[in-house]
Every structure is written in C-alpha cells, then in structure tokens.
Scaffold this motif. Structure first.
Motif, PDB file in Angstrom:
ATOM      1  N   PHE A  68       0.705  -1.028  -0.266  1.00 16.67           N
ATOM      2  CA  PHE A  68       0.018   0.063   0.035  1.00 16.67           C
ATOM      3  C   PHE A  68       0.942   1.207  -0.067  1.00 16.67           C
ATOM      4  CE2 PHE A  68       0.657  -0.232   4.483  1.00 16.67           C
ATOM      5  CZ  PHE A  68       0.966   0.970   4.821  1.00 16.67           C
ATOM      6  N   GLU A  69       0.283   2.341  -0.572  1.00 12.69           N
ATOM      7  CA  GLU A  69       0.961   3.767  -0.541  1.00 12.69           C
ATOM      8  C   GLU A  69      -0.172   4.731  -0.242  1.00 12.69           C
ATOM      9  OE1 GLU A  69       3.092   4.444  -4.093  1.00 12.69           O
ATOM     10  OE2 GLU A  69       3.843   2.571  -4.190  1.00 12.69           O
ATOM     11  N   VAL A  70       0.004   5.786   0.512  1.00 13.63           N
ATOM     12  CA  VAL A  70      -0.890   6.766   0.903  1.00 13.63           C
ATOM     13  C   VAL A  70      -0.334   8.035   0.605  1.00 13.63           C
ATOM     14  CG1 VAL A  70      -2.556   7.953   2.309  1.00 13.63           C
ATOM     15  CG2 VAL A  70      -2.269   5.470   2.550  1.00 13.63           C
ATOM     16  N   SER A  71      -0.693   8.989  -0.013  1.00 12.62           N
ATOM     17  CA  SER A  71       0.032  10.369  -0.616  1.00 12.62           C
ATOM     18  C   SER A  71      -1.307  11.269  -0.439  1.00 12.62           C
ATOM     19  CB  SER A  71       0.585  10.333  -1.802  1.00 12.62           C
ATOM     20  OG  SER A  71      -0.122   9.998  -2.802  1.00 12.62           O
ATOM     21  N   ASN A  72      -0.948  12.421  -0.045  1.00  9.34           N
ATOM     22  CA  ASN A  72      -1.918  13.573   0.058  1.00  9.34           C
ATOM     23  C   ASN A  72      -1.602  14.810  -0.696  1.00  9.34           C
ATOM     24  OD1 ASN A  72      -4.096  15.056   0.817  1.00  9.34           O
ATOM     25  ND2 ASN A  72      -3.030  15.514   3.030  1.00  9.34           N
ATOM     26  N   ASP A  73      -2.472  15.080  -1.608  1.00 11.50           N
ATOM     27  CA  ASP A  73      -2.047  16.638  -2.437  1.00 11.50           C
ATOM     28  C   ASP A  73      -2.841  17.421  -1.811  1.00 11.50           C
ATOM     29  OD1 ASP A  73      -1.788  18.739  -4.167  1.00 11.50           O
ATOM     30  OD2 ASP A  73      -1.614  17.240  -5.901  1.00 11.50           O
ATOM     31  N   ALA A  74      -2.328  18.243  -0.862  1.00  9.14           N
ATOM     32  CA  ALA A  74      -3.121  19.305   0.117  1.00  9.14           C
ATOM     33  C   ALA A  74      -3.727  20.372  -1.100  1.00  9.14           C
ATOM     34  CB  ALA A  74      -2.459  19.872   1.099  1.00  9.14           C
ATOM     35  N   ASN A  75      -2.912  20.824  -2.140  1.00 11.13           N
ATOM     36  CA  ASN A  75      -3.541  21.873  -3.056  1.00 11.13           C
ATOM     37  C   ASN A  75      -4.497  21.408  -3.773  1.00 11.13           C
ATOM     38  OD1 ASN A  75      -1.416  23.599  -2.213  1.00 11.13           O
ATOM     39  ND2 ASN A  75       0.082  22.646  -3.678  1.00 11.13           N
ATOM     40  N   ARG A  76      -4.836  20.000  -4.137  1.00  8.41           N
ATOM     41  CA  ARG A  76      -6.009  19.374  -5.104  1.00  8.41           C
ATOM     42  C   ARG A  76      -6.734  18.861  -4.184  1.00  8.41           C
ATOM     43  NH1 ARG A  76      -3.607  16.368  -9.633  1.00  8.41           N
ATOM     44  NH2 ARG A  76      -5.521  17.285 -11.018  1.00  8.41           N
ATOM     45  N   ARG A  77      -6.682  18.847  -2.885  1.00 12.37           N
ATOM     46  CA  ARG A  77      -7.619  18.518  -1.592  1.00 12.37           C
ATOM     47  C   ARG A  77      -7.553  16.886  -1.981  1.00 12.37           C
ATOM     48  NH1 ARG A  77      -8.699  21.978   1.664  1.00 12.37           N
ATOM     49  NH2 ARG A  77     -10.574  20.958   2.459  1.00 12.37           N
ATOM     50  N   THR A  78      -6.615  16.220  -2.307  1.00 14.21           N
ATOM     51  CA  THR A  78      -6.888  14.759  -2.658  1.00 14.21           C
ATOM     52  C   THR A  78      -6.055  13.729  -2.048  1.00 14.21           C
ATOM     53  OG1 THR A  78      -7.568  15.704  -4.961  1.00 14.21           O
ATOM     54  CG2 THR A  78      -6.935  13.247  -4.904  1.00 14.21           C
ATOM     55  N   VAL A  79      -6.624  12.954  -1.412  1.00 13.17           N
ATOM     56  CA  VAL A  79      -5.851  11.502  -0.644  1.00 13.17           C
ATOM     57  C   VAL A  79      -5.847  10.578  -1.929  1.00 13.17           C
ATOM     58  CG1 VAL A  79      -5.828   9.800   0.974  1.00 13.17           C
ATOM     59  CG2 VAL A  79      -6.541  12.324   1.749  1.00 13.17           C
ATOM     60  N   LEU A  83     -11.319  15.006  -1.635  1.00 10.01           N
ATOM     61  CA  LEU A  83     -11.470  13.819  -2.538  1.00 10.01           C
ATOM     62  C   LEU A  83     -10.588  12.740  -2.294  1.00 10.01           C
ATOM     63  CD1 LEU A  83     -11.754  16.087  -5.641  1.00 10.01           C
ATOM     64  CD2 LEU A  83     -13.653  15.466  -4.349  1.00 10.01           C
ATOM     65  N   VAL A  84     -10.755  11.444  -2.747  1.00 13.98           N
ATOM     66  CA  VAL A  84     -10.120  10.418  -2.567  1.00 13.98           C
ATOM     67  C   VAL A  84      -9.949   9.689  -4.004  1.00 13.98           C
ATOM     68  CG1 VAL A  84      -9.700   7.935  -1.731  1.00 13.98           C
ATOM     69  CG2 VAL A  84     -10.643  10.074  -0.179  1.00 13.98           C
ATOM     70  N   LEU A  85      -8.895   9.121  -4.276  1.00 18.01           N
ATOM     71  CA  LEU A  85      -8.529   8.276  -5.501  1.00 18.01           C
ATOM     72  C   LEU A  85      -7.864   6.999  -4.752  1.00 18.01           C
ATOM     73  CD1 LEU A  85      -8.000   7.481  -8.361  1.00 18.01           C
ATOM     74  CD2 LEU A  85      -5.669   8.611  -8.295  1.00 18.01           C
ATOM     75  N   LYS A  95      -2.462  -2.967  -3.554  1.00 17.58           N
ATOM     76  CA  LYS A  95      -2.212  -4.189  -4.645  1.00 17.58           C
ATOM     77  C   LYS A  95      -1.564  -5.211  -4.001  1.00 17.58           C
ATOM     78  CE  LYS A  95       1.277  -4.440  -8.410  1.00 17.58           C
ATOM     79  NZ  LYS A  95       2.197  -3.828  -9.241  1.00 17.58           N
ATOM     80  N   GLY A  96      -1.848  -6.390  -4.725  1.00 15.95           N
ATOM     81  CA  GLY A  96      -1.603  -7.645  -4.009  1.00 15.95           C
ATOM     82  C   GLY A  96      -2.417  -8.072  -3.208  1.00 15.95           C
ATOM     83  N   ALA A 116      -3.930   3.460   9.543  1.00 20.19           N
ATOM     84  CA  ALA A 116      -3.583   4.524  10.101  1.00 20.19           C
ATOM     85  C   ALA A 116      -2.719   5.707   9.152  1.00 20.19           C
ATOM     86  CB  ALA A 116      -2.341   4.093  11.109  1.00 20.19           C
ATOM     87  N   ALA A 117      -2.047   5.102   8.181  1.00 15.87           N
ATOM     88  CA  ALA A 117      -1.640   6.221   7.105  1.00 15.87           C
ATOM     89  C   ALA A 117      -2.852   6.910   6.642  1.00 15.87           C
ATOM     90  CB  ALA A 117      -0.766   5.251   6.172  1.00 15.87           C
TER      91      ALA A 117
END
Length: 140
Positions: free
Chosen positions: A2-13, A46-48, A18-19, A31-32
């Motif tokens: 898993f990966e979690v990233s956050n783009d605050a400017n685009r308000r998107t997590v 928003l969430v992708l 995978k797997g 937790a992340a």
C-alpha cells in the motif's frame, strides 16, 4: 502493498492497494489513511483509490477497509474514485463502500483507468471547489 499520499493543493488523498493486503498491513494502511484524512480537519476532500492489482481481501482486512471508508466519509470525503482491474476486488470494495452511508448518498465512482479517474476528479474539483486544472499524468 500500500501507499498513501496527500496532495493538499488539490485536496486529494491518493491510496494505492495492490496484491494480497493481509490484516496487519491493512491496519498500517488504515493508520496512514487516517493521518492523511485528518489533515483536512473534517473539511471537504476527494479520494483516489487505485486498486489495480488488488486481490480479494480476507474478511478481517475487508472489515478494516470498511472502517477506513467510513472514517473518510465521516470526515469530509465528497467523492471517492475507485480504479480496479479485478472484477472480484471491484465487487468486494464496492460492496464494502456501499455499506457506508453518507448524507451525500453513494459517493463512489468506479473507473476503468487512471485517465478516467483523473477526469472524474477534475470534474469533482470543479463542482466542489470551483477550480479548473490541467490534466495530470500519473506514473504507470
């Protein structure tokens, strides 16, 4: 994985699952995800959810995933765009997401590609945040 990233400017997590995501790894993911979600202090975002390559979840992992979905929706998630290439994983995550009720109704948008997901997110940003944005290229 898993990966979690956050783009605050685009308000998107953005989350990547995978797997086979076993319960201990799903707890770390949760937790992340909560940490990223909390940066919006219950504000609209928003969430992708890129789930290409995700295998069917074990019952315990699916339950944790459902809790995470509920957490985000209770804290301002307006639209959650799912991208999946597995029918089984798509059906499972759609079922889990549908069990989460929000005042906005079903906020999940299922897409077949990252390009379609980008278009849906751009549309949501325009609707909810009144911003126009350039197209975004994702790493493949």
């Amino acid at each position: 994985m898993f990966e979690v990233s956050n783009d605050a400017n685009r308000r998107t997590v953005t989350v990547r699952l995978k797997g086979f995501v076993r319960p201990n790894e799903m707890k770390d993911f949760a937790a992340a995800y909560r940490t990223a979600t909390d940066t919006y202090a219950k504000g609209r975002h928003l969430v992708l959810a890129d789930m290409r390559g995700l295998k069917a979840l074990e019952p315990e992992s699916a339950a944790i995933f459902g809790e995470v979905v509920q957490y985000g929706r209770e804290r301002g998630c307006l639209v959650c765009v799912h991208v999946s290439d597995s029918v089984i994983a798509r059906l499972q995550t759609a079922r889990v997401a549908s069990e989460t009720v929000t005042e906005n109704g079903d906020i999940t948008v299922n897409c077949v590609s990252i390009e379609e997901a980008d278009k849906q997110l751009a549309k949501a940003r325009t609707q909810h945040f009144l911003v126009n944005e350039p197209a975004v290229a994702h790493a493949r």
